[in-house]
Design an enzyme around this catalytic site. Structure first.
Site, short mmCIF file in Angstrom:
data_model
loop_
_atom_site.label_atom_id
_atom_site.label_comp_id
_atom_site.label_asym_id
_atom_site.label_seq_id
_atom_site.Cartn_x
_atom_site.Cartn_y
_atom_site.Cartn_z
CB CYS A 60 -0.94 0.01 1.19
SG CYS A 60 -2.31 -1.14 1.00
CE LYS A 113 -4.44 2.45 -0.81
NZ LYS A 113 -5.51 2.92 0.07
CG PHE A 159 -12.16 9.95 -0.38
CD1 PHE A 159 -11.11 9.61 -1.22
CD2 PHE A 159 -12.80 11.16 -0.58
CE1 PHE A 159 -10.71 10.46 -2.23
CE2 PHE A 159 -12.39 12.02 -1.58
CZ PHE A 159 -11.34 11.67 -2.41
CG ASP A 160 -17.22 4.21 3.13
OD1 ASP A 160 -16.48 3.41 3.72
OD2 ASP A 160 -18.27 4.65 3.61
CG ASP A 161 -12.96 1.21 3.85
OD1 ASP A 161 -11.75 1.51 3.75
OD2 ASP A 161 -13.63 1.47 4.85
CB SER A 181 -3.04 -13.15 -15.73
OG SER A 181 -3.41 -14.01 -16.79
#
Ligand code: CO
Ligand code: CO
Length: 358
Positions: free
Chosen positions: A25, A28, A57-59, A149
């Protein structure tokens, strides 16, 4: 937890973190940059069944199917954050599943997103990454049902997850109420520990961090329903760090958060890792992100301030809960989330969104 985790991979030992520039993360895109771009994009969502969208900006996004059922959708993927392929796959999956748990939902199905350098890495590594994800999904009682992929220079892996929630029982980041206690379910410090991995630490040095990142945020598997309903708001603590995600939740809820630094649980080794200067770009951008909106006690030690903005990968949940029930909740949670703590409380909206004391 420790016994259950098959920590060692079958594939011959590679150091995946040495194959990439940024990990987890911490890679990011900085929050402020992202905000600017999304603002210019001016996304219009007119469907009334969209209960939660990107603007807060929620999950995860939530789409109402009927009065009893809403679907949760989320995606997360990143470059290798640890050296062992199996653990990387597992962490990436747990991290992606986390956004469903953060909405109070249960994950059901997942699609894999994989970029893999066919020229330089052995196929057994790909298999191990997928095995790690599959084991996490099995533990989450959800299934891998497809994916996409590509052959790429840098390995990237993650999941798009769909979950279910009752529309009246979902948690958002916008309903923290004055007086609530703030519970953090995992210790922080994964950003600096994994930065250390790229610069001399080995996986054995950061085992507690690995185990923490491998742990599902499946608190609803443990919390009885009559306790869970006292969770007013939730988010998971990931790339923007404890302060970044606390600030987003305080802003979305129209309240202020008061955090007590001394009560924030720390992963073993994180303090010394920060003192050794194992930092990421995100430590800096996260600090800049919260700076205008936060008042941080000046006597806080530099490492401690870095810890509070340390970018988490697969971090814990930050729960805003009715004060009367916080102790009962902690009692239940601490059996499986041994580091869970009350780290602060919610007040009426003040001059700053975030207050941090020692
Ligand atoms: Co999240
Ligand atoms: Co996420």
């Amino acid at each position: 937890m420790k016994q259950k985790l098959k920590i060692y991979s079958d594939s011959k030992k590679v150091h995946l973190t040495q194959t990439v520039q940024k990990g987890g993360c911490a890679a990011k895109i900085p929050a402020a940059t992202l905000r600017e771009v999304l603002h210019s994009l001016n996304i219009v969502n007119v469907d009334p069944n969209i209960l939660v969208k990107n603007s807060s900006f929620d999950d995860a996004a939530v789409y109402k199917i009927n009065d009893e059922l809403a679907s949760i959708q989320t995606i997360d993927f990143f470059t290798p954050i640890v050296d062992t392929p199996y653990i990387y796959g597992r962490i990436a999956a747990v991290n992606a599943l986390s956004d469903v748990y953060a909405m109070g939902g249960l994950p059901k199905t997942a699609l894999a997103v994989l970029a893999f350098p066919l020229k330089t890495l052995d196929m057994s590594i790909m298999l191990d990454i997928l095995k790690g994800a599959q084991d996490a999904l099995a533990e989450a009682k959800s299934s891998l049902v497809g994916g996409h992929s590509i052959d790429d220079d840098t390995t990237k892996f993650g999941l798009a997850v769909t979950g279910h929630v009752h529309p009246k029982q979902m948690w958002t980041n916008s309903n923290a109420l004055e007086g609530d206690h703030l519970i953090l379910t995992k210790a922080i410090g994964t950003g600096t520990l994994t930065a250390g991995l790229k610069r001399g630490l080995c996986e054995d040095d950061i085992m507690d961090g690995l185990l923490s990142m491998c742990q599902l945020n499946n608190i609803l598997d443990y919390l009885p329903k009559d306790l869970a309903l006292h969770i007013n708001a939730a988010t998971d603590v990931t790339g923007f760090g404890l302060l970044g995600h606390s600030m987003q939740m305080a802003q979305a809820s129209g309240v202020s958060f008061n955090l007590k630094a001394a009560d924030v649980p720390i992963l073993p080794g994180a303090k010394s890792s920060l003192e050794q200067g194992f930092l990421t770009r995100a430590h800096k951008t996260n600090r800049e992100y919260v700076k205008p909106f936060a008042q941080i006690d000046e006597t806080l030690m530099p490492w401690n301030e870095q810890l509070l903005v340390d970018p988490q990968t697969s971090g814990g949940l930050l729960l805003s809960v009715k004060p009367k029930y916080s102790k009962a909740m902690l009692d239940v949670l601490s059996t499986n989330f041994t580091q869970a703590q009350v780290v602060g409380h919610v007040t009426k909206k003040d001059a700053k969104d975030l207050y941090v004391t020692c």
